[in-house]
Design an enzyme around this catalytic site. Structure first.
Site, PDB file in Angstrom:
ATOM      1  N   ALA A  62     -16.439  29.812  73.742  1.00  0.00           N
ATOM      2  CA  ALA A  62     -16.278  28.442  74.240  1.00  0.00           C
ATOM      3  C   ALA A  62     -15.209  27.679  73.470  1.00  0.00           C
ATOM      4  CB  ALA A  62     -17.622  27.715  74.143  1.00  0.00           C
ATOM      5  N   GLY A  63     -15.293  27.675  72.137  1.00  0.00           N
ATOM      6  CA  GLY A  63     -14.373  26.871  71.329  1.00  0.00           C
ATOM      7  C   GLY A  63     -12.948  27.404  71.370  1.00  0.00           C
ATOM      8  N   GLN A  92     -23.347  31.038  77.529  1.00  0.00           N
ATOM      9  CA  GLN A  92     -24.576  31.261  76.747  1.00  0.00           C
ATOM     10  C   GLN A  92     -25.707  30.260  77.019  1.00  0.00           C
ATOM     11  OE1 GLN A  92     -23.802  32.523  72.517  1.00  0.00           O
ATOM     12  NE2 GLN A  92     -21.688  32.164  73.101  1.00  0.00           N
ATOM     13  N   VAL A 127     -10.897  40.066  63.986  1.00  0.00           N
ATOM     14  CA  VAL A 127     -10.329  39.886  62.645  1.00  0.00           C
ATOM     15  C   VAL A 127     -11.298  40.500  61.636  1.00  0.00           C
ATOM     16  CG1 VAL A 127      -9.745  38.189  60.877  1.00  0.00           C
ATOM     17  CG2 VAL A 127      -9.016  37.843  63.240  1.00  0.00           C
ATOM     18  N   CYS A 224     -27.765  25.939  69.269  1.00  0.00           N
ATOM     19  CA  CYS A 224     -28.729  25.267  70.143  1.00  0.00           C
ATOM     20  C   CYS A 224     -30.112  25.189  69.488  1.00  0.00           C
ATOM     21  CB  CYS A 224     -28.839  25.934  71.511  1.00  0.00           C
ATOM     22  SG  CYS A 224     -29.817  24.933  72.625  1.00  0.00           S
ATOM     23  N   ASP A 379     -19.269  26.664  66.531  1.00  0.00           N
ATOM     24  CA  ASP A 379     -20.438  26.966  65.697  1.00  0.00           C
ATOM     25  C   ASP A 379     -20.102  27.366  64.265  1.00  0.00           C
ATOM     26  OD1 ASP A 379     -21.884  26.596  67.993  1.00  0.00           O
ATOM     27  OD2 ASP A 379     -22.301  28.721  68.350  1.00  0.00           O
ATOM     28  N   LYS A 387     -24.342  22.859  66.391  1.00  0.00           N
ATOM     29  CA  LYS A 387     -23.910  24.195  66.780  1.00  0.00           C
ATOM     30  C   LYS A 387     -24.265  24.339  68.255  1.00  0.00           C
ATOM     31  CE  LYS A 387     -23.958  26.122  62.203  1.00  0.00           C
ATOM     32  NZ  LYS A 387     -22.598  25.590  61.960  1.00  0.00           N
ATOM     33  N   THR A 388     -23.519  23.568  69.081  1.00  0.00           N
ATOM     34  CA  THR A 388     -23.749  23.612  70.532  1.00  0.00           C
ATOM     35  C   THR A 388     -22.402  23.617  71.254  1.00  0.00           C
ATOM     36  OG1 THR A 388     -23.723  21.198  70.839  1.00  0.00           O
ATOM     37  CG2 THR A 388     -25.850  22.196  70.306  1.00  0.00           C
ATOM     38  N   CYS A 422     -28.785  18.405  72.989  1.00  0.00           N
ATOM     39  CA  CYS A 422     -29.775  19.440  73.214  1.00  0.00           C
ATOM     40  C   CYS A 422     -30.555  19.099  74.480  1.00  0.00           C
ATOM     41  CB  CYS A 422     -30.727  19.511  72.023  1.00  0.00           C
ATOM     42  SG  CYS A 422     -32.014  20.709  72.325  1.00  0.00           S
TER      43      CYS A 422
END
Ligand SMILES: Cc1cc2nc3c(=O)[nH]c(=O)nc-3n(C[C@H](O)[C@H](O)[C@H](O)COP(=O)(O)OP(=O)(O)OC[C@H]3O[C@@H](n4cnc5c(N)ncnc54)[C@H](O)[C@@H]3O)c2cc1C
Length: 477
Positions: A62-63, A92, A127, A224, A379, A387-388, A422
């Site tokens: 996502a990020g 997710q 990596v 989450c 995250d 962390k979402t 959330c």
């Protein structure tokens, strides 16, 4: 859910176009237009910066994808490399809806081929090591890659192996499930379907007796943070729909159900009493499991009064760790989580303290504290909250603006406020949309943050997934 609400849901499900649905959700007509037409647009912006430099993004979740899409628009001449092993991209948050039988497993599968264009260099590898003192990194296949600017977007990894006696192949057998289970490198997400089968197995057992069900939450930060309770409430409600019940235990390392006081109160005083069959075991951390005998062992800290200290004029507190075995018929396990090894073991990580191992970025600017050409998103960031996917969406524009300021040798002005969200599924058809930031509750809409609402269920189930694929992953939101 009332008949009215059911009708409204069916209406959304059956007839609405994406534009109508967005309008219905109260989003602006402009946003509605963008989503309706999204899919083709990733051209650059007339206001784009002429800043130059080779940018390497690590991670294609996502990020990483959001950062890439936004940078392509924000720079007139972008030089971007993305290092991501995965062609398959998992939505997710949808794993919980798969677990609840609301989505099919294939509903949450997408492709990075749709997002990573030809003008971005894509290294399909992971990596292995970072060398930020020399602005280089090395991939698992041994390729050395240099950069001027680095964005770390590796997300986090699970540590099922840290629970003594547990191996991944035990999940899905003998009453054990875990909604989180996925392999983002391979592009698989088994946790949803395994947990949906588990819901049904619990129901079968409840037809014959009163099964003992344990849901756990570990001692580490998790992505989450509400997902352990989503499974607790949805699986309980799944039984209630057929007039069945079970003995549920929620065993969590923390000492409260939720960090936002109003939401914590609603869970304690409204949601859990409605079920009437949930026992909370606070400060209980799952450390071992015997899958054959169906015994889960927790560590709990017990504090007792020690000797009196004449100087301090108080009693010493003696903390002992006790192991508490609990028998179960079914258990839903949330594993301990950490940053991936490549980050954890690198100079990029916090070297000590409670955030040890997570990416050492400033909680406001998302810039690395010691390497100013390094930024973080998602995250992996070692910051107090979030962390979402919702946090990563808010990181995106802030991190990109600050990176461009850094490239242009200007002061960094954009600040992340800690936003996270959330969508706590407290029963089928109802969600508490807990939005908060560093300062406390931060609802996007003028509605009480602790209220269970069917509209949030409809929004999460029908709107968020298309918004994720068509807006967020294209840098449009
Ligand atoms: C069950 C569940 C329910 C959730 N529910 C919600 C919800 O309701 N709302 C919400 O907002 N969020 C939710 N989330 C969280 C959300 O999915 C994550 O916060 C979001 O995906 C974070 O994005 P990310 O880019 O940081 O990490 P990810 O999307 O996980 O992507 C990280 C990527 O980096 C790759 N990677 C890892 N190590 C390396 C390496 N060394 N080199 C290269 N690549 C690497 C991984 O393979 C992965 O593809 C949920 C997640 C789960 C699992």
């Amino acid at each position: 859910m009332s008949k009215l609400e059911l009708n409204a849901l069916n209406e959304i499900k059956s007839g609405m176009t994406r534009r109508e649905a967005l309008r219905f959700m109260g989003l602006s007509p402009i946003a509605a237009g963008v989503l309706a037409s999204a899919g083709s647009s990733n051209g650059t912006n007339a206001m784009a910066s002429d800043a130059k430099g080779k940018i390497v993004i690590v991670g294609g979740g996502a990020g990483g994808i959001m950062a890439m899409a936004r940078l392509r628009k924000a720079l007139s001449n972008p030089d971007i490399t993305i290092i991501a092993p995965n062609e398959v991209h998992i939505y997710q948050p949808g794993q919980v809806f798969v677990a609840a039988g609301e989505y099919a497993p294939e509903d949450i599968i997408g492709s990075n081929l749709d997002f990573i264009p030809d003008d971005v260099k894509w290294i399909k590898d992971e990596v292995a090591t970072f060398d930020p003192d020399n602005n280089t990194l090395t991939t698992r296949k041994g390729e050395k890659v240099s950069y001027d600017y680095l964005i770390v977007a590796t997300g986090l990894v699970y540590h099922y192996e840290k629970i003594e006696g547990l191996t991944i192949d035990m999940i899905g057998k003998n009453g054990i499930s875990s909604v989180y289970l996925n392999n983002l490198e391979k592009g698989t997400a088994e946790g949803g379907s395994i947990t949906w089968k588990w819901f049904n197995d619990v129901k079968e057992a409840a037809k014959k007796g009163k099964p003992r069900v344990i849901c756990t939450q570990p001692a580490t930060p998790i992505k989450c943070g509400g997902a352990p309770q989503k499974i607790l409430y949805l699986s309980d409600d799944f039984l209630k729909q057929d007039g069945l019940t079970a003995d549920f235990t929620f065993a969590l390392n923390g000492d409260k159900l939720f960090g936002v006081p109003a939401v914590n109160k609603a869970l304690n005083e409204v949601v859990q009493p409605r079920y009437g069959n949930i026992t909370n075991k606070f400060k209980h951390n799952l450390v071992a499991i015997d899958g054959e005998k169906k015994i889960a062992t927790f560590e709990t800290k017990v504090e007792t009064k020690g000797a009196y200290d004449e100087d301090l004029e108080e009693y010493e507190t003696i903390t002992t760790v006790e192991r508490v075995p609990m028998e179960y018929d079914f258990i839903h396990i949330v594993p301990p989580m950490s940053a991936p090894d490549a980050v954890f073991n690198s100079a990029l990580a916090w070297q000590k303290g409670s955030a040890k191992g997570w990416l050492e970025v400033d909680q406001d600017t998302l810039q690395h504290n010691r390497y100013p050409n390094v930024f973080g998103i998602g995250d992996v960031c070692g910051i107090p909250l979030g962390k979402t996917g919702g946090s990563a969406r808010h990181h995106g524009p802030i991190m990109v603006a600050n990176l461009i300021s850094q490239m242009e040798k200007k002061a960094l002005t954009e600040k992340f406020d800690g936003y996270t969200v959330c969508p706590l599924k407290t029963q089928y058809g109802k969600i508490i949309l807990a939005e908060f930031n560093y300062l406390g509750a931060a609802p996007s809409f003028p509605l009480a943050v602790e209220e269970e609402r069917w509209i949030w269920w409809a929004f999460d189930l029908y709107m968020l997934k298309p918004m994720y694929w068509h807006l967020m992953m294209r840098g449009l939101m």
